[in-house]
Every structure is written in C-alpha cells, then in structure tokens.
Design a protein around this motif. Structure first.
Motif, PDB file in Angstrom:
ATOM      1  N   GLU A   5     -80.041 -18.171 -39.475  1.00 52.00           N
ATOM      2  CA  GLU A   5     -80.628 -17.273 -40.462  1.00 52.00           C
ATOM      3  C   GLU A   5     -82.132 -17.473 -40.525  1.00 52.00           C
ATOM      4  OE1 GLU A   5     -78.995 -18.185 -44.299  1.00 52.00           O
ATOM      5  OE2 GLU A   5     -80.162 -20.030 -44.522  1.00 52.00           O
ATOM      6  N   LEU A   6     -82.808 -16.437 -40.998  1.00 51.52           N
ATOM      7  CA  LEU A   6     -84.249 -16.446 -41.185  1.00 51.52           C
ATOM      8  C   LEU A   6     -84.563 -16.659 -42.665  1.00 51.52           C
ATOM      9  CD1 LEU A   6     -87.165 -15.736 -40.028  1.00 51.52           C
ATOM     10  CD2 LEU A   6     -86.698 -13.419 -40.875  1.00 51.52           C
ATOM     11  N   VAL A   7     -85.477 -17.580 -42.949  1.00 56.22           N
ATOM     12  CA  VAL A   7     -86.010 -17.772 -44.298  1.00 56.22           C
ATOM     13  C   VAL A   7     -87.473 -17.372 -44.256  1.00 56.22           C
ATOM     14  CG1 VAL A   7     -86.408 -19.373 -46.200  1.00 56.22           C
ATOM     15  CG2 VAL A   7     -84.400 -19.668 -44.725  1.00 56.22           C
ATOM     16  N   SER A 194     -79.348 -13.375 -30.120  1.00 56.90           N
ATOM     17  CA  SER A 194     -80.781 -13.476 -29.844  1.00 56.90           C
ATOM     18  C   SER A 194     -81.587 -13.109 -31.074  1.00 56.90           C
ATOM     19  CB  SER A 194     -81.158 -12.550 -28.680  1.00 56.90           C
ATOM     20  OG  SER A 194     -80.754 -11.215 -28.960  1.00 56.90           O
ATOM     21  N   ALA A 195     -82.764 -13.723 -31.172  1.00 57.87           N
ATOM     22  CA  ALA A 195     -83.709 -13.419 -32.242  1.00 57.87           C
ATOM     23  C   ALA A 195     -85.097 -13.358 -31.629  1.00 57.87           C
ATOM     24  CB  ALA A 195     -83.650 -14.478 -33.333  1.00 57.87           C
ATOM     25  N   PRO A 293     -79.643 -13.227 -42.584  1.00 54.92           N
ATOM     26  CA  PRO A 293     -78.755 -13.799 -41.557  1.00 54.92           C
ATOM     27  C   PRO A 293     -78.950 -13.096 -40.205  1.00 54.92           C
ATOM     28  CG  PRO A 293     -77.547 -13.156 -43.541  1.00 54.92           C
ATOM     29  CD  PRO A 293     -78.893 -12.534 -43.641  1.00 54.92           C
ATOM     30  N   VAL A 294     -78.766 -13.852 -39.144  1.00 58.76           N
ATOM     31  CA  VAL A 294     -78.676 -13.233 -37.823  1.00 58.76           C
ATOM     32  C   VAL A 294     -77.331 -12.526 -37.757  1.00 58.76           C
ATOM     33  CG1 VAL A 294     -78.602 -13.647 -35.335  1.00 58.76           C
ATOM     34  CG2 VAL A 294     -80.122 -15.030 -36.782  1.00 58.76           C
ATOM     35  N   PRO A 295     -77.275 -11.257 -37.354  1.00 57.64           N
ATOM     36  CA  PRO A 295     -75.996 -10.544 -37.311  1.00 57.64           C
ATOM     37  C   PRO A 295     -74.946 -11.285 -36.488  1.00 57.64           C
ATOM     38  CG  PRO A 295     -77.808  -9.018 -36.956  1.00 57.64           C
ATOM     39  CD  PRO A 295     -78.406 -10.398 -36.930  1.00 57.64           C
ATOM     40  N   ARG A 296     -73.704 -11.169 -36.918  1.00 62.01           N
ATOM     41  CA  ARG A 296     -72.610 -11.783 -36.181  1.00 62.01           C
ATOM     42  C   ARG A 296     -72.537 -11.193 -34.775  1.00 62.01           C
ATOM     43  NH1 ARG A 296     -68.840 -14.476 -39.273  1.00 62.01           N
ATOM     44  NH2 ARG A 296     -67.226 -14.045 -37.730  1.00 62.01           N
ATOM     45  N   ARG A 297     -71.951 -11.962 -33.873  1.00 61.49           N
ATOM     46  CA  ARG A 297     -71.809 -11.467 -32.501  1.00 61.49           C
ATOM     47  C   ARG A 297     -71.052 -10.150 -32.484  1.00 61.49           C
ATOM     48  NH1 ARG A 297     -70.402 -16.981 -31.612  1.00 61.49           N
ATOM     49  NH2 ARG A 297     -71.981 -18.127 -30.412  1.00 61.49           N
TER      50      ARG A 297
END
Length: 298
Positions: A5-7, A194-195, A293-297
């Motif tokens: 996740e990104l903060v 990926s981000a 949050p990074v999206p789920r796969r």
C-alpha cells in the motif's frame, strides 16, 4: 502476500500550503518500505502517519529540486539516531551526487553505515525490484517502478481433474510436473503486481514505459490544462496528461498528486473533471495521509 500500500505524506509541489506538505510517499512492499522524494517536513509527517525510521529500506529521490529532497537530512539523521540495523539503499540521479552528499551531511550528527548509496545514470537503471528511467525535466530526473516477477495461478478444477492435491500441488509448483502432469496443464499465467512513481516530467516515452500495465500509478498533476503552456515550459504534467498516460498504459489505479500551490482544496473537482476527459479508470486525488492499497492481482 505481504501488505502492499501507498501512504501519502505530502502532496504539494514547490511550495507547501496550509493543507498540503511538500512531497513524501511511502510504499509498503513485501515487508520493505520505500520512501520516495522526502520533501521538507517528511520526518514529522511520518510520525503523524505512524511510520518510523525502522520502516525505511529504500530512499528514492527522483531529482534534486527542494520539494523532492529537503527532508533527506532529517530522515537520514533519524535513521542514525534510532539505530536502524538493516541496510537502507539510497537511490538518486548520479548527476546530483554532490547535492545528495550536502543533504546527507547537512548538520553535525553521528552518521550511520547502514545507508548505502546507489546513484543511477543513463536512460534505464535496474536495481531489483526497482527500475529507474530518465524523464524530461529541466534537471535530470528519474521515475521508478517496482515489479513483482510474473507467476502462475493454480486452477482448482484442473488440479482436481488430474487428481493432484495436498503436497503434490507444492511439488508441481516447484518442479513443473508431477506424475506426468505439467504445471501448464493446471495453471494460467499471472502477471506480477507493479507500482510506478512518476514525478516532475513532460510527456515522454519513459513515462508510458514506467506506467505500462501498472496496478498503481502515482503521478504528478501539477497543473490544470488552462496552464498547459506553463506546464510544458517548466517540465510538468497536467491532470489531462496524467489521465492520458493512465489510459494508454492500461493503469488500474491512478493517484494524482504534486499539486501547484495555486490550487486549493476547492479546485479538486476540476482535477477530477479534467482527468475524466482522458481516463475512465479508478482515480484517487491524493491528500496528505491518504492510504491507497495496491489493487489485488487480476
């Protein structure tokens, strides 16, 4: 899978405002913490976000304009003061190494040998799991991408049809075949998560390459299109540009940030309206302390 996740620690550009601190972005990724562009005040923003120096494993600086790096001295000194014991890798443009050294040694403190320097040069640099690509800005600037290796998703119906269960599933994944049944017969390709992180830049090929198929794209959106000429002159993107990148690259979740101080919170709807002209996917207009949050796969 570990938390990803990104903060968001800060969302302003050159000048902080009453509501937006200088840049600062913390990405949790498989038990590692990646701190991007620690602007002035990042150390305090981390405290408010519940983050400590012990959470940092990478410090990634895109370029050496002040709003992207003036928090480095406080962060470095906090890592030393709190006696962080694990390695911390510092990544930054090699052309700015003099500025990095000035920032790292900006005041008297007991330094730490846990921070290792990894200057990047050339169009592309690989520091697994990070890839850095040079962008288009008046000073040398890099964007970053974290990429999980591709894998395979097991298909329960196929496993059942072949009578594979329990420990044999693990063996199939490890060896590629069990009792004459191959991994390909019981699974399908699964793209790795990926981000991508893109700050100050004009539109250029590396922006699209960094964003290509990204699950999460954090990208500058300094101006609205009414200031498109100014954005191009100073090497920045508009909200429309950011949406265009996300649409063409097939981005799943788009995070807009790095807003010019000329825009207050009241102008947020205008950014959303503009990005919708070029991108129909999920959009987050970042504010300080937003968690994404990074999206789920897939």
């Amino acid at each position: 899978m570990s938390l990803r996740e990104l903060v968001v620690l800060g969302t302003s550009s050159a000048v902080p405002t009453r509501h937006r601190n200088h840049n600062g972005y913390f990405l949790r990724w498989d038990g590692q913490g990646v701190l991007f562009d620690p602007g002035e005040g990042t150390q305090r923003q981390m405290l408010h976000a519940g983050l400590s120096a012990h959470d940092i494993h990478w410090i990634c600086v895109t370029h050496f304009h002040g709003d992207h790096c003036l928090g480095v001295p406080g962060v470095v000194q906090r890592i030393a003061r709190d006696r962080v014991t694990h390695p911390v890798r510092a990544v930054f443009p090699a052309s700015g190494q003099l500025y990095w050294r000035r920032l790292r040694h900006a005041a008297v403190f007991a330094d730490t040998d846990k921070i290792t320097e990894h200057p990047v040069a050339g169009p592309v640099a690989e520091l697994a799991p990070l890839t850095a690509r040079r962008l288009s800005h008046p000073v040398e600037s890099y964007g970053y991408r974290l990429q999980e290796p591709d894998g395979r998703r097991m298909l329960p119906d196929r496993l059942k049809a072949h009578g594979i269960k329990g420990p044999e599933i693990t063996e199939l994944q490890r060896k590629g075949s069990v009792r004459g049944v191959t991994l390909e017969q019981c699974s399908v390709p699964r793209p790795g998560q990926s981000a991508a992180f893109v700050m100050d830049t004009r539109l250029c090929d590396p922006v699209f390459e960094l964003a290509d198929g990204a699950d999460l794209l954090v990208i500058e959106s300094t101006f609205l299109s009414s200031e498109a000429a100014l954005a191009k002159e100073y090497g920045h993107l508009t909200a429309y540009d950011a949406g265009l990148v996300a649409a063409r690259a097939g981005v799943r979740r788009l995070v807009l940030t790095h807003f010019s101080e000329r825009y207050g919170l009241a102008e947020e709807p205008a950014f959303l309206e503009e990005v919708r002209r070029s991108y129909e996917g999920e959009v987050v207009l970042a504010r300080d302390f937003t968690t994404v949050p990074v999206p789920r796969r897939r």
